[in-house]
Motif scaffolding. Structure first.
Motif, mmCIF file in Angstrom:
data_model
loop_
_atom_site.group_PDB
_atom_site.id
_atom_site.type_symbol
_atom_site.label_atom_id
_atom_site.label_comp_id
_atom_site.label_asym_id
_atom_site.label_seq_id
_atom_site.Cartn_x
_atom_site.Cartn_y
_atom_site.Cartn_z
ATOM 1 N N LEU A 50 -32.500 26.248 8.973
ATOM 2 C CA LEU A 50 -31.691 26.958 7.964
ATOM 3 C C LEU A 50 -30.367 26.233 7.729
ATOM 4 O O LEU A 50 -29.913 26.117 6.579
ATOM 5 N N ARG A 51 -29.750 25.726 8.786
ATOM 6 C CA ARG A 51 -28.507 24.952 8.611
ATOM 7 C C ARG A 51 -28.783 23.685 7.806
ATOM 8 O O ARG A 51 -27.993 23.288 6.949
ATOM 9 N N TRP A 52 -29.925 23.044 8.066
ATOM 10 C CA TRP A 52 -30.287 21.840 7.313
ATOM 11 C C TRP A 52 -30.488 22.182 5.833
ATOM 12 O O TRP A 52 -30.079 21.424 4.955
ATOM 13 N N LEU A 53 -31.106 23.340 5.560
ATOM 14 C CA LEU A 53 -31.277 23.758 4.163
ATOM 15 C C LEU A 53 -29.928 23.973 3.483
ATOM 16 O O LEU A 53 -29.776 23.683 2.293
ATOM 17 N N ASP A 54 -28.952 24.474 4.225
ATOM 18 C CA ASP A 54 -27.601 24.626 3.664
ATOM 19 C C ASP A 54 -27.053 23.258 3.246
ATOM 20 O O ASP A 54 -26.460 23.113 2.163
ATOM 21 N N ALA A 55 -27.268 22.248 4.095
ATOM 22 C CA ALA A 55 -26.816 20.892 3.767
ATOM 23 C C ALA A 55 -27.573 20.356 2.545
ATOM 24 O O ALA A 55 -26.985 19.712 1.666
ATOM 25 N N CYS A 56 -28.882 20.646 2.470
ATOM 26 C CA CYS A 56 -29.673 20.221 1.304
ATOM 27 C C CYS A 56 -29.134 20.873 0.033
ATOM 28 O O CYS A 56 -29.002 20.213 -1.008
ATOM 29 N N GLU A 57 -28.828 22.131 0.125
ATOM 30 C CA GLU A 57 -28.329 22.857 -1.054
ATOM 31 C C GLU A 57 -26.996 22.266 -1.510
ATOM 32 O O GLU A 57 -26.792 22.057 -2.716
ATOM 33 N N ARG A 58 -26.115 21.964 -0.582
ATOM 34 C CA ARG A 58 -24.841 21.334 -0.966
ATOM 35 C C ARG A 58 -25.075 20.001 -1.635
ATOM 36 O O ARG A 58 -24.491 19.697 -2.687
ATOM 37 N N ALA A 59 -25.964 19.180 -1.067
ATOM 38 C CA ALA A 59 -26.225 17.849 -1.633
ATOM 39 C C ALA A 59 -26.857 17.935 -3.005
ATOM 40 O O ALA A 59 -26.471 17.213 -3.925
ATOM 41 N N TRP A 60 -27.857 18.816 -3.186
ATOM 42 C CA TRP A 60 -28.536 18.919 -4.458
ATOM 43 C C TRP A 60 -27.679 19.610 -5.511
ATOM 44 O O TRP A 60 -27.856 19.364 -6.710
ATOM 45 N N SER A 61 -26.735 20.445 -5.092
ATOM 46 C CA SER A 61 -25.806 21.083 -6.053
ATOM 47 C C SER A 61 -24.896 20.023 -6.662
ATOM 48 O O SER A 61 -24.599 20.055 -7.852
ATOM 49 N N LYS A 62 -24.473 19.060 -5.832
ATOM 50 C CA LYS A 62 -23.634 17.966 -6.326
ATOM 51 C C LYS A 62 -24.423 17.007 -7.192
ATOM 52 O O LYS A 62 -23.896 16.469 -8.165
ATOM 53 N N ALA A 63 -25.695 16.791 -6.841
ATOM 54 C CA ALA A 63 -26.532 15.848 -7.577
ATOM 55 C C ALA A 63 -26.924 16.391 -8.946
ATOM 56 O O ALA A 63 -27.163 15.622 -9.881
ATOM 57 N N GLY A 64 -27.061 17.709 -9.019
ATOM 58 C CA GLY A 64 -27.552 18.303 -10.263
ATOM 59 C C GLY A 64 -26.497 18.464 -11.270
ATOM 60 O O GLY A 64 -26.496 18.320 -12.421
#
Length: 171
Positions: free
Chosen positions: A157-171
């Motif tokens: 779940l913590r890793w998914l939080d990091a994914c969400e932050r990264a993909w929010s910036k990418a999008g």
């Protein structure tokens, strides 16, 4: 599953039914979904591979003869090698990361929506594991296994939080 069955047989020869019960006891609530037929299929495969031998045991008048399985020397070697092996986590994270990248590149799905769906599933599993852990007696082997499941889910779940932050910036 095969290695666990072999390890159980390292203690003593056993019937399939007894092996099933021992594995279920070890896994606690996580073992409830284990199909008894799965044990017999596994034993048949291990016998074909020369890792176990099967002998017929005379039955009682009310029960037919039963099969008793025992390790062969090759089976004992495999158990020894399995116990010495250091396990590696399954590549679920890499697979999910590739799913996000492919979905975004091909514009097939929104990576943030995939992350949200994955988070819901992990949270569902986490709740189930926490409830099961509360039902286990303190210090039980199944409780320790459930603790490991909970810690892994929390890390994912913590890793998914990091994914969400990264993909929010990418999008």
């Amino acid at each position: 599953m095969q290695d666990a069955v072999l390890a159980m047989l390292a203690k003593e020869p056993s019937h399939g039914y007894h092996l099933h019960a021992r594995l279920r006891d070890c896994l606690g609530p996580l073992g409830e979904s284990m199909n008894r037929g799965q044990i017999y299929v596994t034993l048949t495969r291990l016998e074909r591979a020369g890792l176990v031998v099967c002998e017929r045991e005379d039955g009682l008048p009310e029960r037919p003869e039963r099969k008793v399985y025992a390790l062969t020397p090759a089976g004992q070697e495999r158990v020894t090698a399995w116990l010495a092996e250091v396990g590696r986590p399954k590549p679920d994270l890499a697979e999910f990361h590739l799913k996000l990248a492919a979905a975004a590149a091909a514009k097939l799905a929104d990576p943030l929506a995939l992350i949200a769906a994955q988070r819901r599933e992990l949270l569902r599993r986490l709740r189930e594991a926490q409830q099961a852990a509360l039902a286990e007696p303190a210090g039980s082997g199944a409780g320790l296994l459930l603790e490991g499941v909970i810690l892994r889910l929390e890390a994912d779940l913590r890793w998914l939080d990091a994914c969400e932050r990264a993909w929010s910036k990418a999008g």
